[in-house]
Scaffold this motif. Structure first.
Motif, short mmCIF file in Angstrom:
data_model
loop_
_atom_site.label_atom_id
_atom_site.label_comp_id
_atom_site.label_asym_id
_atom_site.label_seq_id
_atom_site.Cartn_x
_atom_site.Cartn_y
_atom_site.Cartn_z
N VAL A 41 8.67 -3.51 -6.57
CA VAL A 41 8.26 -2.52 -7.78
C VAL A 41 6.97 -2.52 -8.20
O VAL A 41 5.96 -3.55 -8.34
CB VAL A 41 8.84 -3.35 -9.00
CG1 VAL A 41 8.91 -2.05 -10.40
CG2 VAL A 41 10.45 -3.29 -8.77
N THR A 42 6.19 -1.43 -8.08
CA THR A 42 4.59 -1.09 -8.25
C THR A 42 4.79 -0.29 -9.52
O THR A 42 4.93 0.83 -9.41
CB THR A 42 4.17 -0.21 -6.99
OG1 THR A 42 4.82 -1.03 -5.75
CG2 THR A 42 2.77 -0.32 -6.94
N PHE A 43 4.13 -0.78 -10.48
CA PHE A 43 3.81 -0.27 -11.77
C PHE A 43 2.50 0.27 -11.59
O PHE A 43 1.45 -0.34 -11.02
CB PHE A 43 4.04 -1.02 -12.76
CG PHE A 43 5.43 -1.29 -13.42
CD1 PHE A 43 5.83 -0.23 -14.10
CD2 PHE A 43 6.10 -2.32 -13.26
CE1 PHE A 43 7.46 -0.22 -14.64
CE2 PHE A 43 7.24 -2.44 -13.68
CZ PHE A 43 7.84 -1.54 -14.49
N ILE A 44 2.12 1.42 -12.35
CA ILE A 44 0.80 2.24 -12.19
C ILE A 44 -0.37 1.20 -12.62
O ILE A 44 -1.35 1.27 -12.18
CB ILE A 44 0.94 3.63 -12.78
CG1 ILE A 44 -0.36 4.42 -12.41
CG2 ILE A 44 0.65 3.52 -14.26
CD1 ILE A 44 -0.18 5.83 -12.63
N GLY A 45 0.01 0.54 -13.59
CA GLY A 45 -1.13 -0.33 -14.32
C GLY A 45 -1.53 -1.52 -13.49
O GLY A 45 -2.46 -2.21 -13.73
N ASN A 46 -0.64 -2.15 -12.64
CA ASN A 46 -0.70 -3.33 -12.18
C ASN A 46 -1.25 -3.35 -10.84
O ASN A 46 -1.62 -4.66 -10.39
CB ASN A 46 0.65 -3.95 -11.90
CG ASN A 46 1.47 -4.24 -13.19
OD1 ASN A 46 0.79 -3.98 -14.30
ND2 ASN A 46 2.83 -4.83 -13.08
N VAL A 47 -1.61 -2.10 -10.32
CA VAL A 47 -2.37 -2.32 -9.19
C VAL A 47 -3.44 -1.27 -8.94
O VAL A 47 -3.53 -0.41 -9.92
CB VAL A 47 -1.34 -1.99 -7.80
CG1 VAL A 47 -0.13 -2.83 -7.77
CG2 VAL A 47 -0.93 -0.50 -8.16
N SER A 48 -4.31 -1.39 -8.09
CA SER A 48 -5.50 -0.45 -7.93
C SER A 48 -4.86 0.85 -7.77
O SER A 48 -4.04 1.21 -7.16
CB SER A 48 -6.42 -0.68 -6.67
OG SER A 48 -5.80 -0.67 -5.52
N GLU A 49 -5.65 1.82 -8.13
CA GLU A 49 -5.36 3.17 -7.68
C GLU A 49 -4.91 3.49 -6.25
O GLU A 49 -4.09 4.32 -5.93
CB GLU A 49 -6.55 4.34 -7.99
CG GLU A 49 -6.10 5.82 -8.38
CD GLU A 49 -7.30 6.42 -8.49
OE1 GLU A 49 -8.21 6.00 -9.25
OE2 GLU A 49 -7.21 7.54 -8.34
N GLU A 50 -5.95 3.07 -5.40
CA GLU A 50 -5.73 3.02 -3.98
C GLU A 50 -4.17 2.57 -3.78
O GLU A 50 -3.34 3.11 -2.85
CB GLU A 50 -6.92 2.14 -3.31
CG GLU A 50 -6.96 2.78 -1.72
CD GLU A 50 -7.83 1.72 -1.14
OE1 GLU A 50 -7.66 1.24 0.08
OE2 GLU A 50 -8.46 1.12 -2.00
N ALA A 62 1.80 3.51 -2.40
CA ALA A 62 3.04 3.20 -2.85
C ALA A 62 3.67 4.71 -3.00
O ALA A 62 5.07 4.72 -2.60
CB ALA A 62 3.25 2.35 -3.89
N ASP A 63 2.94 5.59 -3.29
CA ASP A 63 3.34 6.75 -3.49
C ASP A 63 3.68 7.59 -2.39
O ASP A 63 4.59 8.41 -2.02
CB ASP A 63 2.44 7.58 -4.42
CG ASP A 63 3.09 9.04 -4.91
OD1 ASP A 63 4.26 9.13 -5.27
OD2 ASP A 63 2.36 10.07 -4.44
N SER A 64 3.00 7.23 -1.23
CA SER A 64 2.80 8.46 -0.04
C SER A 64 3.50 7.37 0.99
O SER A 64 3.70 8.34 2.15
CB SER A 64 1.49 8.47 0.27
OG SER A 64 0.82 7.58 0.50
N ILE A 65 3.73 6.33 0.96
CA ILE A 65 4.16 5.52 2.52
C ILE A 65 5.66 6.53 2.69
O ILE A 65 6.55 6.67 1.72
CB ILE A 65 4.41 4.09 1.99
CG1 ILE A 65 4.83 3.07 3.50
CG2 ILE A 65 5.25 3.72 0.92
CD1 ILE A 65 4.44 1.83 3.21
N THR A 66 5.96 6.36 3.94
CA THR A 66 7.13 6.93 4.64
C THR A 66 8.08 5.95 4.96
O THR A 66 7.77 4.88 5.18
CB THR A 66 6.66 8.02 5.41
OG1 THR A 66 5.95 7.19 6.58
CG2 THR A 66 5.88 9.28 4.99
N GLN A 67 9.00 6.27 5.18
CA GLN A 67 10.39 5.65 5.67
C GLN A 67 10.15 5.11 7.04
O GLN A 67 9.68 5.74 7.86
CB GLN A 67 11.81 6.62 5.78
CG GLN A 67 12.98 5.67 5.82
CD GLN A 67 14.00 6.65 6.51
OE1 GLN A 67 14.07 7.90 6.38
NE2 GLN A 67 15.44 6.14 6.60
#
Length: 432
Positions: free
Chosen positions: A48-57, A62-67
RNA sequence: UCCACGUUAGCUCAAUGGUAGAGCAUGCGGCUGUUAACCGCAGGGUUGUAGGUUCGAGUCCUACACGUGGAGCCA
Protein backbone atom coordinates in the motif's frame (compact mmCIF):
# COMPACT_ATOMS: atom_id res chain seq x y z
CA UNK A 1 20.53 -10.24 -1.08
CA UNK A 2 20.98 -9.41 2.61
CA UNK A 3 17.91 -8.26 4.53
CA UNK A 4 15.58 -9.32 1.74
CA UNK A 5 12.78 -11.63 2.78
CA UNK A 6 10.20 -13.79 1.04
CA UNK A 7 6.45 -13.34 1.27
CA UNK A 8 6.11 -16.79 2.82
CA UNK A 9 8.15 -15.54 5.83
CA UNK A 10 6.14 -12.37 6.47
CA UNK A 11 4.55 -13.66 9.67
CA UNK A 12 7.94 -13.41 11.41
CA UNK A 13 8.32 -9.73 10.55
CA UNK A 14 5.06 -8.09 11.65
CA UNK A 15 5.59 -4.42 12.52
CA UNK A 16 9.15 -4.57 11.22
CA UNK A 17 10.67 -2.83 8.22
CA UNK A 18 11.63 -5.29 5.48
CA UNK A 19 12.57 -5.38 1.83
CA UNK A 20 11.07 -7.80 -0.70
CA UNK A 21 11.53 -8.30 -4.41
CA UNK A 22 9.52 -9.79 -7.19
CA UNK A 23 7.08 -8.88 -9.92
CA UNK A 24 3.92 -6.78 -10.12
CA UNK A 25 1.01 -9.21 -10.27
CA UNK A 26 -1.71 -6.57 -10.44
CA UNK A 27 -2.37 -2.98 -9.44
CA UNK A 28 -5.38 -1.04 -8.20
CA UNK A 29 -5.30 2.66 -7.58
CA UNK A 30 -7.11 5.80 -6.65
CA UNK A 31 -5.65 9.29 -6.69
CA UNK A 32 -3.84 9.19 -3.38
CA UNK A 33 -3.33 5.49 -2.70
CA UNK A 34 -1.89 2.76 -4.90
CA UNK A 35 -2.26 -0.95 -4.19
CA UNK A 36 0.55 -2.93 -5.78
CA UNK A 37 0.27 -6.71 -5.64
CA UNK A 38 3.75 -8.17 -5.42
CA UNK A 39 4.41 -11.82 -6.20
CA UNK A 40 7.74 -13.46 -5.48
CA UNK A 41 7.02 -17.12 -6.14
CA UNK A 42 6.29 -17.84 -2.50
CA UNK A 43 3.07 -15.82 -2.33
CA UNK A 44 1.28 -12.56 -2.96
CA UNK A 45 1.55 -9.34 -0.98
CA UNK A 46 -0.45 -6.14 -1.21
CA UNK A 47 1.88 -3.15 -1.01
CA UNK A 48 0.00 0.00 0.00
CA UNK A 49 1.49 3.28 -1.16
CA UNK A 50 -0.08 6.38 0.38
CA UNK A 51 0.67 9.70 -1.21
CA UNK A 52 2.05 11.31 1.95
CA UNK A 53 4.22 8.42 3.06
CA UNK A 54 6.67 8.30 0.18
CA UNK A 55 8.60 10.74 -2.01
CA UNK A 56 6.87 12.19 -5.06
CA UNK A 57 9.21 10.16 -7.24
CA UNK A 58 8.26 6.87 -5.55
CA UNK A 59 4.56 7.72 -5.68
CA UNK A 60 4.78 8.42 -9.41
CA UNK A 61 6.54 5.09 -9.86
CA UNK A 62 3.76 3.32 -7.95
CA UNK A 63 1.28 5.04 -10.25
CA UNK A 64 3.00 4.14 -13.50
CA UNK A 65 4.49 0.69 -12.84
CA UNK A 66 3.05 -1.91 -15.22
CA UNK A 67 2.00 -5.54 -14.88
CA UNK A 68 4.93 -7.97 -14.41
CA UNK A 69 7.56 -5.26 -13.97
CA UNK A 70 10.20 -6.46 -11.51
CA UNK A 71 10.78 -4.28 -8.46
CA UNK A 72 12.16 -4.14 -4.97
CA UNK A 73 10.01 -2.68 -2.21
CA UNK A 74 10.72 -1.63 1.35
CA UNK A 75 8.07 -1.07 3.97
CA UNK A 76 6.56 -2.00 7.27
CA UNK A 77 4.74 -5.35 7.59
CA UNK A 78 1.21 -5.11 8.98
CA UNK A 79 -1.28 -7.79 9.89
CA UNK A 80 -4.29 -6.82 7.77
CA UNK A 81 -7.41 -8.96 7.46
CA UNK A 82 -8.62 -6.92 4.45
CA UNK A 83 -5.64 -8.09 2.38
CA UNK A 84 -5.29 -11.44 0.68
CA UNK A 85 -2.88 -13.57 2.72
CA UNK A 86 -3.54 -11.63 5.92
CA UNK A 87 -0.58 -9.25 5.64
CA UNK A 88 0.19 -6.09 3.77
CA UNK A 89 3.13 -3.76 3.41
CA UNK A 90 3.08 -0.04 4.22
CA UNK A 91 5.40 1.14 1.49
CA UNK A 92 8.37 3.38 2.29
CA UNK A 93 10.37 2.93 -0.90
CA UNK A 94 10.07 1.25 -4.30
CA UNK A 95 12.91 0.56 -6.69
CA UNK A 96 12.16 -0.53 -10.25
CA UNK A 97 14.44 -3.37 -11.37
CA UNK A 98 13.17 -3.78 -14.93
CA UNK A 99 9.98 -2.67 -16.59
CA UNK A 100 7.48 -4.78 -18.51
CA UNK A 101 5.83 -3.29 -21.57
CA UNK A 102 2.51 -4.62 -22.88
CA UNK A 103 2.48 -7.89 -20.92
CA UNK A 104 0.27 -10.11 -23.05
CA UNK A 105 -1.65 -11.97 -20.34
CA UNK A 106 -4.20 -9.60 -18.82
CA UNK A 107 -6.33 -10.31 -15.74
CA UNK A 108 -9.24 -11.24 -18.01
CA UNK A 109 -10.10 -14.43 -19.81
CA UNK A 110 -7.96 -15.87 -22.57
CA UNK A 111 -8.37 -18.69 -25.05
CA UNK A 112 -6.32 -21.84 -24.71
CA UNK A 113 -4.36 -21.40 -27.93
CA UNK A 114 -3.18 -17.97 -26.87
CA UNK A 115 -2.26 -19.16 -23.38
CA UNK A 116 -0.36 -22.15 -24.77
CA UNK A 117 1.59 -19.82 -27.07
CA UNK A 118 2.43 -17.80 -23.96
CA UNK A 119 3.11 -20.82 -21.76
CA UNK A 120 6.50 -19.41 -20.67
CA UNK A 121 4.60 -16.43 -19.19
CA UNK A 122 1.38 -18.27 -18.30
CA UNK A 123 3.29 -20.28 -15.66
CA UNK A 124 3.51 -17.00 -13.67
CA UNK A 125 -0.28 -16.98 -13.17
CA UNK A 126 -1.76 -17.82 -9.81
CA UNK A 127 -3.50 -21.05 -10.81
CA UNK A 128 -0.53 -22.32 -12.77
CA UNK A 129 1.77 -21.60 -9.83
CA UNK A 130 -0.62 -23.53 -7.57
CA UNK A 131 -0.68 -26.51 -9.96
CA UNK A 132 3.11 -26.57 -10.27
CA UNK A 133 3.51 -26.47 -6.49
CA UNK A 134 1.11 -29.40 -6.16
CA UNK A 135 3.03 -31.22 -8.89
CA UNK A 136 6.23 -30.76 -6.92
CA UNK A 137 4.62 -32.07 -3.73
CA UNK A 138 3.14 -35.09 -5.52
CA UNK A 139 6.57 -35.96 -6.91
CA UNK A 140 8.00 -35.76 -3.40
CA UNK A 141 5.15 -37.88 -2.01
CA UNK A 142 5.83 -40.52 -4.66
CA UNK A 143 9.52 -40.67 -3.79
CA UNK A 144 8.83 -40.65 -0.03
CA UNK A 145 6.29 -43.45 -0.37
CA UNK A 146 8.61 -45.84 -2.13
CA UNK A 147 11.76 -44.82 -0.26
CA UNK A 148 10.04 -45.42 3.08
CA UNK A 149 8.96 -48.89 1.96
CA UNK A 150 12.36 -50.13 0.88
CA UNK A 151 12.00 -49.59 -2.86
CA UNK A 152 15.24 -48.58 -4.58
CA UNK A 153 15.24 -45.99 -7.36
CA UNK A 154 16.35 -47.75 -10.54
CA UNK A 155 16.73 -45.49 -13.57
CA UNK A 156 15.93 -47.12 -16.90
CA UNK A 157 17.38 -45.87 -20.19
CA UNK A 158 15.43 -43.32 -22.19
CA UNK A 159 17.01 -44.34 -25.49
CA UNK A 160 16.07 -47.92 -26.30
CA UNK A 161 16.64 -50.26 -29.23
CA UNK A 162 13.05 -51.50 -29.53
CA UNK A 163 9.48 -51.13 -28.46
CA UNK A 164 8.65 -52.26 -24.94
CA UNK A 165 5.18 -53.38 -25.89
CA UNK A 166 5.89 -54.00 -29.52
CA UNK A 167 3.72 -51.20 -30.85
CA UNK A 168 4.81 -48.86 -33.57
CA UNK A 169 4.07 -45.63 -31.77
CA UNK A 170 7.57 -44.63 -30.78
CA UNK A 171 9.66 -41.56 -31.48
CA UNK A 172 12.53 -42.59 -33.68
CA UNK A 173 16.03 -41.17 -33.76
CA UNK A 174 19.18 -42.05 -35.73
CA UNK A 175 21.84 -43.68 -33.54
CA UNK A 176 25.33 -43.58 -35.03
CA UNK A 177 26.30 -46.84 -36.73
CA UNK A 178 23.65 -48.87 -34.90
CA UNK A 179 20.80 -47.66 -37.06
CA UNK A 180 17.64 -46.45 -35.40
CA UNK A 181 16.93 -45.99 -31.72
CA UNK A 182 13.71 -45.05 -29.97
CA UNK A 183 12.59 -42.96 -27.03
CA UNK A 184 11.25 -45.17 -24.28
CA UNK A 185 7.53 -45.57 -23.79
CA UNK A 186 7.99 -47.37 -20.45
CA UNK A 187 10.79 -48.37 -18.13
CA UNK A 188 8.98 -51.50 -17.01
CA UNK A 189 11.04 -54.21 -18.70
CA UNK A 190 14.20 -52.68 -17.28
CA UNK A 191 12.52 -52.33 -13.88
CA UNK A 192 11.94 -56.10 -13.95
CA UNK A 193 15.71 -56.57 -14.28
CA UNK A 194 16.09 -54.20 -11.33
CA UNK A 195 13.61 -56.15 -9.21
CA UNK A 196 15.64 -59.32 -9.75
CA UNK A 197 18.72 -57.43 -8.52
CA UNK A 198 17.31 -55.30 -5.71
CA UNK A 199 14.02 -56.92 -4.77
CA UNK A 200 11.85 -53.84 -4.88
CA UNK A 201 12.58 -50.97 -7.25
CA UNK A 202 10.86 -48.02 -8.87
CA UNK A 203 11.59 -46.00 -11.95
CA UNK A 204 10.55 -42.39 -12.27
CA UNK A 205 11.12 -40.34 -15.37
CA UNK A 206 9.81 -39.06 -18.67
CA UNK A 207 8.33 -41.42 -21.23
CA UNK A 208 7.30 -40.83 -24.82
CA UNK A 209 4.41 -41.94 -26.97
CA UNK A 210 4.14 -41.04 -30.62
CA UNK A 211 0.48 -41.96 -30.73
CA UNK A 212 -1.61 -39.41 -32.59
CA UNK A 213 -3.86 -38.99 -29.59
CA UNK A 214 -5.64 -35.69 -29.51
CA UNK A 215 -7.51 -35.61 -26.23
CA UNK A 216 -7.37 -34.01 -22.81
CA UNK A 217 -5.92 -37.24 -21.40
CA UNK A 218 -2.83 -37.50 -23.61
CA UNK A 219 0.60 -35.95 -23.93
CA UNK A 220 3.39 -37.20 -26.19
CA UNK A 221 5.89 -36.66 -23.37
CA UNK A 222 4.79 -37.46 -19.84
CA UNK A 223 6.21 -38.64 -16.53
CA UNK A 224 5.57 -42.06 -15.15
CA UNK A 225 6.50 -43.83 -11.95
CA UNK A 226 6.78 -47.61 -12.17
CA UNK A 227 7.33 -49.76 -9.08
CA UNK A 228 8.30 -53.38 -9.68
CA UNK A 229 8.71 -55.99 -6.95
CA UNK A 230 9.98 -59.54 -6.92
CA UNK A 231 7.66 -62.10 -5.27
CA UNK A 232 4.65 -59.74 -5.56
CA UNK A 233 1.53 -61.29 -7.04
CA UNK A 234 -1.48 -59.47 -8.46
CA UNK A 235 -3.15 -59.02 -5.07
CA UNK A 236 0.07 -57.61 -3.60
CA UNK A 237 0.40 -55.05 -6.33
CA UNK A 238 -3.24 -54.03 -5.90
CA UNK A 239 -2.60 -53.54 -2.19
CA UNK A 240 0.41 -51.43 -3.06
CA UNK A 241 -1.50 -49.33 -5.60
CA UNK A 242 -4.32 -48.43 -3.22
CA UNK A 243 -1.98 -47.61 -0.35
CA UNK A 244 0.05 -45.49 -2.76
CA UNK A 245 -2.91 -43.47 -4.06
CA UNK A 246 -4.27 -42.96 -0.56
CA UNK A 247 -0.87 -41.70 0.57
CA UNK A 248 -0.50 -39.24 -2.31
CA UNK A 249 -4.00 -37.81 -2.07
CA UNK A 250 -4.05 -37.50 1.72
CA UNK A 251 -0.60 -35.88 1.69
CA UNK A 252 -1.74 -33.24 -0.80
CA UNK A 253 -4.95 -32.61 1.15
CA UNK A 254 -2.87 -31.94 4.25
CA UNK A 255 0.03 -30.05 2.76
CA UNK A 256 -1.35 -28.16 -0.25
CA UNK A 257 -4.68 -26.89 1.11
CA UNK A 258 -4.04 -23.33 0.03
CA UNK A 259 -3.23 -24.34 -3.54
CA UNK A 260 -6.31 -26.56 -3.79
CA UNK A 261 -8.37 -23.57 -2.64
CA UNK A 262 -6.84 -21.35 -5.32
CA UNK A 263 -7.85 -24.01 -7.85
CA UNK A 264 -11.36 -24.09 -6.32
CA UNK A 265 -11.06 -27.86 -6.05
CA UNK A 266 -14.02 -29.58 -4.37
CA UNK A 267 -12.04 -31.73 -1.95
CA UNK A 268 -14.90 -33.83 -0.58
CA UNK A 269 -14.32 -36.42 -3.32
CA UNK A 270 -10.61 -36.50 -2.57
CA UNK A 271 -11.27 -37.03 1.13
CA UNK A 272 -12.92 -40.33 0.17
CA UNK A 273 -9.70 -41.65 -1.30
CA UNK A 274 -9.03 -44.12 1.51
CA UNK A 275 -8.49 -47.85 1.56
CA UNK A 276 -10.02 -50.20 0.74
CA UNK A 277 -10.86 -49.36 -2.88
CA UNK A 278 -13.50 -51.45 -4.60
CA UNK A 279 -11.99 -54.29 -6.65
CA UNK A 280 -14.04 -55.69 -9.48
CA UNK A 281 -13.09 -58.16 -12.14
CA UNK A 282 -13.47 -57.32 -15.81
CA UNK A 283 -16.41 -59.74 -15.89
CA UNK A 284 -18.10 -57.83 -13.07
CA UNK A 285 -17.34 -54.53 -14.80
CA UNK A 286 -19.05 -55.74 -17.96
CA UNK A 287 -22.03 -56.90 -15.91
CA UNK A 288 -22.17 -53.46 -14.28
CA UNK A 289 -22.12 -51.73 -17.67
CA UNK A 290 -24.96 -53.91 -18.91
CA UNK A 291 -26.98 -53.29 -15.72
CA UNK A 292 -26.61 -49.56 -16.33
CA UNK A 293 -28.01 -50.03 -19.82
CA UNK A 294 -24.63 -49.29 -21.39
CA UNK A 295 -23.83 -51.06 -24.62
CA UNK A 296 -20.63 -53.06 -24.41
CA UNK A 297 -19.34 -56.16 -26.14
CA UNK A 298 -17.60 -58.70 -23.89
CA UNK A 299 -13.96 -59.09 -24.88
CA UNK A 300 -13.30 -55.49 -25.87
CA UNK A 301 -11.07 -53.19 -23.89
CA UNK A 302 -12.82 -50.59 -21.76
CA UNK A 303 -13.15 -47.27 -23.61
CA UNK A 304 -13.17 -43.80 -22.08
CA UNK A 305 -16.97 -43.70 -21.84
CA UNK A 306 -17.09 -47.18 -20.26
CA UNK A 307 -14.50 -46.16 -17.68
CA UNK A 308 -16.55 -43.10 -16.76
CA UNK A 309 -19.68 -45.18 -16.20
CA UNK A 310 -17.76 -47.59 -13.99
CA UNK A 311 -15.94 -44.94 -11.95
CA UNK A 312 -19.15 -42.98 -11.40
CA UNK A 313 -20.62 -46.02 -9.68
CA UNK A 314 -18.17 -45.62 -6.78
CA UNK A 315 -17.15 -42.82 -4.43
CA UNK A 316 -13.43 -43.56 -4.70
CA UNK A 317 -10.99 -44.99 -7.24
CA UNK A 318 -11.93 -48.44 -8.48
CA UNK A 319 -9.63 -51.30 -9.46
CA UNK A 320 -10.63 -53.42 -12.43
CA UNK A 321 -8.66 -56.65 -12.72
CA UNK A 322 -8.39 -59.81 -14.86
CA UNK A 323 -8.96 -58.52 -18.39
CA UNK A 324 -9.31 -60.68 -21.49
CA UNK A 325 -5.72 -61.52 -22.41
CA UNK A 326 -6.11 -60.41 -26.04
CA UNK A 327 -6.51 -56.74 -25.08
CA UNK A 328 -3.49 -56.77 -22.78
CA UNK A 329 0.28 -56.79 -23.26
CA UNK A 330 2.34 -59.90 -24.01
CA UNK A 331 4.25 -59.82 -20.72
CA UNK A 332 1.20 -60.23 -18.47
CA UNK A 333 0.78 -63.54 -16.70
CA UNK A 334 -2.40 -65.49 -17.43
CA UNK A 335 -4.87 -66.26 -14.70
CA UNK A 336 -4.19 -69.89 -13.65
CA UNK A 337 -7.94 -70.31 -13.16
CA UNK A 338 -8.81 -69.07 -16.64
CA UNK A 339 -6.26 -68.91 -19.42
CA UNK A 340 -8.33 -66.35 -21.34
CA UNK A 341 -7.73 -63.76 -18.64
CA UNK A 342 -4.59 -61.72 -17.94
CA UNK A 343 -3.56 -60.92 -14.37
CA UNK A 344 -3.69 -57.17 -15.02
CA UNK A 345 -5.26 -54.34 -13.09
CA UNK A 346 -6.25 -50.82 -14.07
CA UNK A 347 -7.07 -48.23 -11.44
CA UNK A 348 -9.71 -45.78 -12.58
CA UNK A 349 -9.67 -42.42 -10.80
CA UNK A 350 -12.97 -41.04 -9.59
CA UNK A 351 -14.89 -38.18 -11.23
CA UNK A 352 -14.30 -39.50 -14.73
CA UNK A 353 -10.53 -38.93 -14.76
CA UNK A 354 -10.03 -42.42 -16.14
CA UNK A 355 -7.09 -44.77 -15.99
CA UNK A 356 -4.25 -43.44 -13.85
CA UNK A 357 -2.61 -46.77 -13.06
CA UNK A 358 -2.06 -49.83 -15.22
CA UNK A 359 -0.32 -52.83 -13.71
CA UNK A 360 -0.01 -56.58 -13.73
CA UNK A 361 1.68 -59.70 -12.54
CA UNK A 362 4.33 -60.54 -15.14
CA UNK A 363 4.76 -63.84 -16.93
CA UNK A 364 7.61 -65.64 -15.18
CA UNK A 365 7.59 -68.89 -17.17
CA UNK A 366 10.08 -68.72 -20.02
CA UNK A 367 8.22 -71.11 -22.30
CA UNK A 368 4.97 -69.21 -22.02
CA UNK A 369 6.78 -65.91 -22.55
CA UNK A 370 8.44 -67.28 -25.68
CA UNK A 371 5.01 -68.30 -26.95
CA UNK A 372 3.62 -64.80 -26.34
CA UNK A 373 6.52 -63.17 -28.14
CA UNK A 374 5.78 -65.38 -31.15
CA UNK A 375 2.04 -64.74 -30.95
CA UNK A 376 2.61 -61.00 -30.89
CA UNK A 377 5.10 -61.27 -33.74
CA UNK A 378 7.83 -59.54 -31.72
CA UNK A 379 11.53 -59.80 -32.65
CA UNK A 380 12.85 -62.33 -30.13
CA UNK A 381 16.46 -61.18 -30.45
CA UNK A 382 15.60 -57.86 -28.82
CA UNK A 383 14.05 -59.68 -25.86
CA UNK A 384 16.87 -62.14 -25.13
CA UNK A 385 18.06 -60.10 -22.16
CA UNK A 386 14.46 -59.96 -20.89
CA UNK A 387 14.15 -63.73 -21.32
CA UNK A 388 17.35 -64.14 -19.31
CA UNK A 389 15.43 -62.84 -16.29
CA UNK A 390 13.37 -66.06 -16.61
CA UNK A 391 16.37 -68.25 -17.37
CA UNK A 392 18.34 -67.35 -14.28
CA UNK A 393 16.24 -67.77 -11.16
CA UNK A 394 12.81 -66.60 -12.33
CA UNK A 395 10.34 -65.60 -9.60
CA UNK A 396 6.79 -64.30 -9.57
CA UNK A 397 6.85 -60.50 -9.78
CA UNK A 398 4.51 -57.62 -10.40
CA UNK A 399 4.41 -53.89 -10.87
CA UNK A 400 2.41 -50.97 -12.16
CA UNK A 401 2.79 -47.60 -13.85
CA UNK A 402 1.23 -44.39 -12.61
CA UNK A 403 0.87 -41.43 -14.96
CA UNK A 404 2.08 -38.36 -13.10
CA UNK A 405 0.20 -35.78 -15.13
CA UNK A 406 -3.06 -37.72 -14.98
CA UNK A 407 -2.68 -37.92 -11.23
CA UNK A 408 -1.99 -34.19 -10.97
CA UNK A 409 -4.89 -33.43 -13.27
CA UNK A 410 -7.25 -35.52 -11.15
CA UNK A 411 -6.10 -34.13 -7.79
CA UNK A 412 -6.19 -30.54 -9.06
CA UNK A 413 -9.50 -31.02 -10.87
CA UNK A 414 -8.04 -29.85 -14.20
CA UNK A 415 -9.95 -30.31 -17.41
CA UNK A 416 -6.79 -30.99 -19.45
CA UNK A 417 -3.42 -32.66 -18.90
CA UNK A 418 -1.54 -29.80 -20.55
CA UNK A 419 -1.75 -27.66 -17.40
CA UNK A 420 -0.18 -30.42 -15.27
CA UNK A 421 3.33 -30.07 -16.77
CA UNK A 422 5.36 -26.88 -17.32
CA UNK A 423 5.82 -27.28 -21.06
CA UNK A 424 3.40 -29.85 -22.50
CA UNK A 425 4.25 -31.73 -25.66
CA UNK A 426 1.27 -32.67 -27.79
CA UNK A 427 0.66 -33.85 -31.29
CA UNK A 428 0.33 -30.34 -32.73
CA UNK A 429 2.50 -28.44 -30.29
CA UNK A 430 6.15 -28.65 -29.33
CA UNK A 431 6.66 -24.97 -28.47
CA UNK A 432 7.54 -22.95 -26.47
C1' U B 1 -6.35 -41.49 -39.42
C1' C B 2 -11.67 -40.30 -38.77
C1' C B 3 -15.79 -37.04 -36.80
C1' A B 4 -17.67 -32.21 -34.88
C1' C B 5 -16.96 -27.15 -34.04
C1' G B 6 -14.23 -22.72 -34.66
C1' U B 7 -10.92 -18.53 -37.06
C1' U B 8 -13.72 -10.54 -36.54
C1' A B 9 -9.14 -4.92 -32.55
C1' G B 10 -3.13 -6.94 -28.57
C1' C B 11 -6.81 -10.47 -25.68
C1' U B 12 -12.13 -12.44 -24.89
C1' C B 13 -16.33 -12.09 -27.75
C1' A B 14 -20.93 -9.50 -30.44
C1' A B 15 -22.89 -8.05 -35.25
C1' U B 16 -31.50 -10.72 -39.86
C1' G B 17 -27.15 -10.59 -46.74
C1' G B 18 -27.38 -3.65 -46.11
C1' U B 19 -22.52 2.29 -42.28
C1' A B 20 -17.80 -3.54 -38.14
C1' G B 21 -19.26 -3.00 -32.01
C1' A B 22 -18.45 -4.04 -26.53
C1' G B 23 -15.44 -5.51 -22.27
C1' C B 24 -10.33 -6.06 -20.88
C1' A B 25 -5.39 -4.25 -22.11
C1' U B 26 -2.93 0.68 -23.67
C1' G B 27 -2.90 6.41 -23.23
C1' C B 28 -5.17 10.75 -20.77
C1' G B 29 -8.46 12.52 -16.77
C1' G B 30 -11.34 11.47 -11.83
C1' C B 31 -11.54 9.02 -7.00
C1' U B 32 -7.73 8.19 0.40
C1' G B 33 -9.07 0.96 1.29
C1' U B 34 -8.97 -1.32 -3.59
C1' U B 35 -9.91 -7.14 -4.02
C1' A B 36 -10.43 -9.68 -12.16
C1' A B 37 -11.53 -2.20 -8.33
C1' C B 38 -14.71 1.58 -10.31
C1' C B 39 -16.26 6.20 -13.46
C1' G B 40 -15.30 9.45 -18.01
C1' C B 41 -12.64 10.30 -22.73
C1' A B 42 -9.34 8.62 -26.73
C1' G B 43 -6.47 5.67 -30.15
C1' G B 44 -6.81 0.77 -32.04
C1' G B 45 -9.68 -3.46 -38.02
C1' U B 46 -6.88 -6.18 -45.34
C1' U B 47 -13.20 -10.03 -40.49
C1' G B 48 -7.44 -16.96 -41.48
C1' U B 49 -6.11 -17.58 -47.16
C1' A B 50 -7.79 -18.16 -52.30
C1' G B 51 -11.88 -18.36 -55.35
C1' G B 52 -17.31 -18.12 -56.20
C1' U B 53 -22.81 -16.48 -55.72
C1' U B 54 -25.03 -11.46 -55.19
C1' C B 55 -26.64 -4.66 -56.76
C1' G B 56 -24.20 -5.62 -52.01
C1' A B 57 -20.64 -10.92 -48.12
C1' G B 58 -17.98 -10.87 -41.34
C1' U B 59 -22.66 -13.42 -42.69
C1' C B 60 -24.18 -17.91 -48.22
C1' C B 61 -21.10 -21.78 -51.35
C1' U B 62 -16.20 -24.44 -52.59
C1' A B 63 -11.17 -25.50 -51.52
C1' C B 64 -7.06 -24.95 -48.43
C1' A B 65 -4.46 -23.56 -43.86
C1' C B 66 -4.48 -23.26 -38.73
C1' G B 67 -6.78 -24.18 -34.02
C1' U B 68 -10.03 -26.62 -30.32
C1' G B 69 -12.69 -30.87 -28.68
C1' G B 70 -13.92 -36.07 -29.33
C1' A B 71 -12.99 -41.39 -31.18
C1' G B 72 -9.21 -45.20 -31.46
C1' C B 73 -4.59 -46.14 -28.46
C1' C B 74 -2.90 -45.70 -23.81
C1' A B 75 -0.61 -43.56 -18.30
Amino acid sequence: MKNIIYISDLAKFVDQEVTLQGWLYNKRSSKKVKFLILRDGTGYLQCVTFIGNVSEEVFNLADSITQESSFRVTGKVKAEPRAVGGFELDVINIELISDSVDYPITPKEHGIEFLMDQRHLWVRSKKQVAILKIRHRIVKAIRDFFDERGFVLFDPPIITPNAVEGTSTLFETPYFDLGKAYLTQSGQLYAEAGAMALGKVYTFGPTFRAEKSKTRRHLTEFWMVEPEAAFYELDDVMDLAEEFLEYIVQTILEERKEELEILERDITKLQNVKRPFPRISYDEAVKLLHEKGHEFEYGNDLGAADETVISESYDRPVMVHRYPQQVKAFYMKRDPENDNLALGVDVLASEGYGEIIGGSQREDDINKLLERIKEHDLPQEFFEWYLDLRRFGSVPHSGFGLGLERTISWICGLDHLREAIPFPRMIYRNTP
